[in-house]
Motif scaffolding. Sequence first.
Motif, PDB file in Angstrom:
ATOM      1  N   ASP A  72       0.830  -1.210   0.000  1.00  0.00           N
ATOM      2  CA  ASP A  72       0.000   0.000   0.000  1.00  0.00           C
ATOM      3  C   ASP A  72       0.863   1.258   0.000  1.00  0.00           C
ATOM      4  O   ASP A  72       0.486   2.286  -0.576  1.00  0.00           O
ATOM      5  N   LEU A  73       2.012   1.181   0.652  1.00  0.00           N
ATOM      6  CA  LEU A  73       2.917   2.327   0.717  1.00  0.00           C
ATOM      7  C   LEU A  73       3.761   2.467  -0.542  1.00  0.00           C
ATOM      8  O   LEU A  73       4.130   3.579  -0.923  1.00  0.00           O
ATOM      9  N   LYS A  74       4.073   1.340  -1.178  1.00  0.00           N
ATOM     10  CA  LYS A  74       4.922   1.331  -2.367  1.00  0.00           C
ATOM     11  C   LYS A  74       4.209   0.524  -3.457  1.00  0.00           C
ATOM     12  O   LYS A  74       4.594  -0.607  -3.765  1.00  0.00           O
ATOM     13  N   PRO A  75       3.149   1.107  -4.032  1.00  0.00           N
ATOM     14  CA  PRO A  75       2.314   0.352  -4.971  1.00  0.00           C
ATOM     15  C   PRO A  75       3.102  -0.200  -6.153  1.00  0.00           C
ATOM     16  O   PRO A  75       3.953   0.481  -6.728  1.00  0.00           O
ATOM     17  N   GLY A  76       2.807  -1.444  -6.491  1.00  0.00           N
ATOM     18  CA  GLY A  76       3.406  -2.061  -7.659  1.00  0.00           C
ATOM     19  C   GLY A  76       4.857  -2.455  -7.495  1.00  0.00           C
ATOM     20  O   GLY A  76       5.517  -2.817  -8.476  1.00  0.00           O
ATOM     21  N   HIS A  77       5.386  -2.428  -6.264  1.00  0.00           N
ATOM     22  CA  HIS A  77       6.795  -2.767  -6.078  1.00  0.00           C
ATOM     23  C   HIS A  77       7.004  -4.255  -6.345  1.00  0.00           C
ATOM     24  O   HIS A  77       6.433  -5.114  -5.665  1.00  0.00           O
ATOM     25  N   PRO A  78       7.820  -4.606  -7.334  1.00  0.00           N
ATOM     26  CA  PRO A  78       7.938  -6.016  -7.724  1.00  0.00           C
ATOM     27  C   PRO A  78       8.508  -6.910  -6.641  1.00  0.00           C
ATOM     28  O   PRO A  78       8.113  -8.073  -6.517  1.00  0.00           O
ATOM     29  N   ALA A  79       9.444  -6.396  -5.849  1.00  0.00           N
ATOM     30  CA  ALA A  79      10.032  -7.232  -4.810  1.00  0.00           C
ATOM     31  C   ALA A  79       9.013  -7.562  -3.730  1.00  0.00           C
ATOM     32  O   ALA A  79       9.028  -8.654  -3.159  1.00  0.00           O
ATOM     33  N   GLU A 339      -0.483  -0.769 -13.723  1.00  0.00           N
ATOM     34  CA  GLU A 339       0.909  -0.870 -14.165  1.00  0.00           C
ATOM     35  C   GLU A 339       1.864  -0.374 -13.084  1.00  0.00           C
ATOM     36  O   GLU A 339       1.635   0.655 -12.453  1.00  0.00           O
ATOM     37  N   SER A 340       2.944  -1.121 -12.865  1.00  0.00           N
ATOM     38  CA  SER A 340       3.936  -0.715 -11.877  1.00  0.00           C
ATOM     39  C   SER A 340       4.684   0.520 -12.348  1.00  0.00           C
ATOM     40  O   SER A 340       5.124   0.600 -13.503  1.00  0.00           O
ATOM     41  N   LEU A 341       4.852   1.498 -11.453  1.00  0.00           N
ATOM     42  CA  LEU A 341       5.618   2.715 -11.733  1.00  0.00           C
ATOM     43  C   LEU A 341       6.961   2.710 -11.003  1.00  0.00           C
ATOM     44  O   LEU A 341       7.619   3.739 -10.906  1.00  0.00           O
ATOM     45  N   ILE A 342       7.355   1.545 -10.504  1.00  0.00           N
ATOM     46  CA  ILE A 342       8.641   1.414  -9.829  1.00  0.00           C
ATOM     47  C   ILE A 342       9.745   1.256 -10.875  1.00  0.00           C
ATOM     48  O   ILE A 342       9.565   0.600 -11.904  1.00  0.00           O
ATOM     49  N   GLY A 343      10.906   1.853 -10.613  1.00  0.00           N
ATOM     50  CA  GLY A 343      12.048   1.691 -11.508  1.00  0.00           C
ATOM     51  C   GLY A 343      12.093   2.671 -12.657  1.00  0.00           C
ATOM     52  O   GLY A 343      12.801   2.441 -13.634  1.00  0.00           O
ATOM     53  N   ILE A 344      11.360   3.796 -12.553  1.00  0.00           N
ATOM     54  CA  ILE A 344      11.392   4.785 -13.636  1.00  0.00           C
ATOM     55  C   ILE A 344      12.656   5.620 -13.529  1.00  0.00           C
ATOM     56  O   ILE A 344      12.994   6.142 -12.475  1.00  0.00           O
ATOM     57  N   ARG A 354       1.365  14.254 -21.796  1.00  0.00           N
ATOM     58  CA  ARG A 354       1.634  12.836 -21.504  1.00  0.00           C
ATOM     59  C   ARG A 354       3.014  12.733 -20.857  1.00  0.00           C
ATOM     60  O   ARG A 354       3.942  13.471 -21.185  1.00  0.00           O
ATOM     61  N   LEU A 355       3.144  11.800 -19.938  1.00  0.00           N
ATOM     62  CA  LEU A 355       4.423  11.546 -19.290  1.00  0.00           C
ATOM     63  C   LEU A 355       5.080  10.361 -19.987  1.00  0.00           C
ATOM     64  O   LEU A 355       4.487   9.289 -20.094  1.00  0.00           O
ATOM     65  N   ILE A 356       6.279  10.563 -20.478  1.00  0.00           N
ATOM     66  CA  ILE A 356       7.029   9.499 -21.142  1.00  0.00           C
ATOM     67  C   ILE A 356       8.086   8.999 -20.167  1.00  0.00           C
ATOM     68  O   ILE A 356       8.925   9.770 -19.695  1.00  0.00           O
ATOM     69  N   ALA A 357       8.026   7.708 -19.849  1.00  0.00           N
ATOM     70  CA  ALA A 357       8.853   7.153 -18.783  1.00  0.00           C
ATOM     71  C   ALA A 357       9.651   5.957 -19.284  1.00  0.00           C
ATOM     72  O   ALA A 357       9.123   5.100 -20.003  1.00  0.00           O
ATOM     73  N   VAL A 358      10.916   5.895 -18.865  1.00  0.00           N
ATOM     74  CA  VAL A 358      11.776   4.755 -19.141  1.00  0.00           C
ATOM     75  C   VAL A 358      11.887   3.934 -17.862  1.00  0.00           C
ATOM     76  O   VAL A 358      12.374   4.421 -16.846  1.00  0.00           O
ATOM     77  N   ARG A 359      11.432   2.701 -17.923  1.00  0.00           N
ATOM     78  CA  ARG A 359      11.509   1.815 -16.756  1.00  0.00           C
ATOM     79  C   ARG A 359      12.644   0.830 -16.966  1.00  0.00           C
ATOM     80  O   ARG A 359      12.646   0.079 -17.936  1.00  0.00           O
ATOM     81  N   ASN A 360      13.619   0.833 -16.047  1.00  0.00           N
ATOM     82  CA  ASN A 360      14.743  -0.077 -16.224  1.00  0.00           C
ATOM     83  C   ASN A 360      15.111  -0.866 -14.979  1.00  0.00           C
ATOM     84  O   ASN A 360      15.955  -1.745 -15.028  1.00  0.00           O
ATOM     85  N   GLY A 361      14.505  -0.613 -13.856  1.00  0.00           N
ATOM     86  CA  GLY A 361      14.848  -1.355 -12.654  1.00  0.00           C
ATOM     87  C   GLY A 361      13.976  -2.569 -12.450  1.00  0.00           C
ATOM     88  O   GLY A 361      14.115  -3.295 -11.466  1.00  0.00           O
ATOM     89  N   VAL A 362      13.069  -2.795 -13.378  1.00  0.00           N
ATOM     90  CA  VAL A 362      12.064  -3.837 -13.258  1.00  0.00           C
ATOM     91  C   VAL A 362      12.005  -4.592 -14.577  1.00  0.00           C
ATOM     92  O   VAL A 362      12.122  -3.989 -15.642  1.00  0.00           O
ATOM     93  N   SER A 363      11.825  -5.881 -14.511  1.00  0.00           N
ATOM     94  CA  SER A 363      11.661  -6.668 -15.730  1.00  0.00           C
ATOM     95  C   SER A 363      10.175  -6.770 -16.085  1.00  0.00           C
ATOM     96  O   SER A 363       9.351  -7.101 -15.231  1.00  0.00           O
ATOM     97  N   PRO A 364       9.850  -6.431 -17.351  1.00  0.00           N
ATOM     98  CA  PRO A 364      10.748  -6.087 -18.447  1.00  0.00           C
ATOM     99  C   PRO A 364      11.053  -4.592 -18.507  1.00  0.00           C
ATOM    100  O   PRO A 364      10.247  -3.768 -18.091  1.00  0.00           O
ATOM    101  N   HIS A 365      12.231  -4.271 -19.051  1.00  0.00           N
ATOM    102  CA  HIS A 365      12.549  -2.876 -19.347  1.00  0.00           C
ATOM    103  C   HIS A 365      11.606  -2.393 -20.447  1.00  0.00           C
ATOM    104  O   HIS A 365      11.308  -3.128 -21.392  1.00  0.00           O
ATOM    105  N   GLN A 366      11.146  -1.157 -20.327  1.00  0.00           N
ATOM    106  CA  GLN A 366      10.249  -0.656 -21.362  1.00  0.00           C
ATOM    107  C   GLN A 366      10.127   0.860 -21.308  1.00  0.00           C
ATOM    108  O   GLN A 366      10.453   1.503 -20.307  1.00  0.00           O
TER     109      GLN A 366
END
Length: 441
Positions: A72-79, A339-344, A354-366
Amino acid sequence: MDKFHSIRNLLAATGLAALIALPAMAQDNGANAGATAPTPQSIAMELFAGANTALRSDDYESARRMLEAALDLKPGHPAILRGLYRVAQQAERPDDALDVLERMAAAGLSYDTADEAGWLAVTDSQRFAAINQQLAANLAPAGQAERAARIDRPDALIEGVAIDIETDRIFLSSVAGREILMLEPFAPNEPVVFADREDGLWSVFGIAVDDRSRMVWAASGVVPQTPLAADEETGTALFAFDMTTGDLYRRYEIEGAERLGDFVVRDGMVYVADAGAPRIYVLNSLSGQLELLVEDPRFVSLQGLALAHGALYAADYAMGIWRIDLGDHSVSLVRPGDESLIGIDGFLNTREGRLIAVRNGVSPHQLMAIDLDAAGHAVANVDVLLRGHRDMTDDTEPTLVDLADGRGWLVANAAWPLFPEDGSAPDEPRPATIILQFRLP
């Protein structure tokens, strides 16, 4: 920007112990060190520790509840999601495990279920098959991009890219080379040095071209990968270079800054994130001074900045996206969708907001396009613009992006994982850096 990329694979760890051992720059960059008031980060860390204790005592329900509270505090955190899966696995609760996998799939994350087929398929084969189908779709290539440049300088560690739309010149920031490189449109694979350590640069992170002032802006500081001479003075600063002459126009510093990293430029103003402290600074004019815009102990690892919906948005590598009101400077966490917003890391806005974001700390990178609601406080929609491109290799990561004239330029394969912090040589050769160009939808 610099998150100590070489240890980001801890974000994908499945053990609960890894949840509380995330890398300093990726998860806790020291910005909250010594803070007395509890923050979402500090509370989540306590919950992680409590979940570990409960799991060791086979108290699976308590572990689950604490991890749900952390989520709840860190929504979408993959770990955290992987931790919940591990709890369900050890508690032998297949329905809970399927629920967690569904949430991972909805968050756009990946997970290899090959070892789980027997246990979960027996519980609900149709549900398990649907989950696997979605997880596979999350890894499928998406979007189109073409090579704009190939820079065969494997030891440069290129992090950022900026385009001058008037001349089609491309500017690149180098961490390990301590320089700004420039590519002419007639020689896109032959970089020349635009500025370097002789201009006072340390490692260069964020970079931008300001069409209004005709300046090349660069944020510079020191990380373990920065090559330093013996007894060399270190620091951090924002640099402005005359785009035509290449001369240093001015160097901006502010007392207390830890590491100026990513920034955004608009109408002669520059907003700068501190990657080592929970602060964002503002420069109101070329002749001005850096000033503190906002300091908030809830910031953990600030990355790219964007301006949209009349507010400033800051990507936090460990938390998601913060909204900073430019009137009263109040700070709130943008409510995510599925959608997870962790790793931007890279983060900018289009003219349309629009916000354009590069996610690289989470698989898959996108690369993602994020639409906010009318008020700008919540995510309304997320589109994947680019994923699984042949130049976005597993042993590298996409980092920063620039936008202009309906197009985007992306550093597709920054070799952070191949630059050990101790300065040792990697086991694998470092690749040439690829800059991809894509069309904005």
